[in-house]
Design a protein around this motif. Sequence first.
Motif, PDB file in Angstrom:
ATOM      1  N   ASP A 186       0.834  -1.204   0.000  1.00 58.93           N
ATOM      2  CA  ASP A 186       0.000   0.000   0.000  1.00 58.93           C
ATOM      3  C   ASP A 186       0.873   1.259   0.000  1.00 58.93           C
ATOM      4  O   ASP A 186       0.623   2.207  -0.745  1.00 58.93           O
ATOM      5  CB  ASP A 186      -0.917  -0.019   1.225  1.00 58.93           C
ATOM      6  N   VAL A 187       1.920   1.260   0.812  1.00 60.14           N
ATOM      7  CA  VAL A 187       2.831   2.403   0.888  1.00 60.14           C
ATOM      8  C   VAL A 187       3.512   2.637  -0.459  1.00 60.14           C
ATOM      9  O   VAL A 187       3.591   3.766  -0.946  1.00 60.14           O
ATOM     10  CB  VAL A 187       3.880   2.189   2.002  1.00 60.14           C
ATOM     11  N   ARG A 188       3.985   1.574  -1.076  1.00 56.33           N
ATOM     12  CA  ARG A 188       4.650   1.716  -2.379  1.00 56.33           C
ATOM     13  C   ARG A 188       3.700   2.268  -3.430  1.00 56.33           C
ATOM     14  O   ARG A 188       4.086   3.125  -4.227  1.00 56.33           O
ATOM     15  CB  ARG A 188       5.202   0.374  -2.835  1.00 56.33           C
ATOM     16  N   LYS A 189       2.467   1.796  -3.448  1.00 59.60           N
ATOM     17  CA  LYS A 189       1.495   2.282  -4.437  1.00 59.60           C
ATOM     18  C   LYS A 189       1.202   3.762  -4.221  1.00 59.60           C
ATOM     19  O   LYS A 189       1.220   4.553  -5.163  1.00 59.60           O
ATOM     20  CB  LYS A 189       0.200   1.484  -4.393  1.00 59.60           C
ATOM     21  N   VAL A 190       0.933   4.138  -2.995  1.00 59.28           N
ATOM     22  CA  VAL A 190       0.595   5.536  -2.700  1.00 59.28           C
ATOM     23  C   VAL A 190       1.753   6.457  -3.063  1.00 59.28           C
ATOM     24  O   VAL A 190       1.568   7.480  -3.727  1.00 59.28           O
ATOM     25  CB  VAL A 190       0.186   5.701  -1.214  1.00 59.28           C
TER      26      VAL A 190
END
Length: 84
Positions: free
Chosen positions: A52-56
């Motif tokens: 999720d962090v990488r996508k955001v």
Amino acid sequence: MTRALIQSHAAKVIMVSHNWDHGDAGLRGLKTEFGIETPVDWIQCDLGNLADVRKVFSDIRKNEDRLDIVRPESSHRSFQEVLR
């Protein structure tokens, strides 16, 4: 810090928070205090979920020219890993 950046017109502020209620309340509060056109956004992100962090942050990188400050709401290990 967020209020100081907004008041000085120094930056667009992007808040990142896992909690929908906190993020939405923060965004509404800042828009109410500084005006609807205030350059502030909120993105929901589970800082404990590396995917999720990488996508955001990938999306932020695509949409923004620069990123000056990262100040997470909490210090999850996965958030630190993404910044390497």
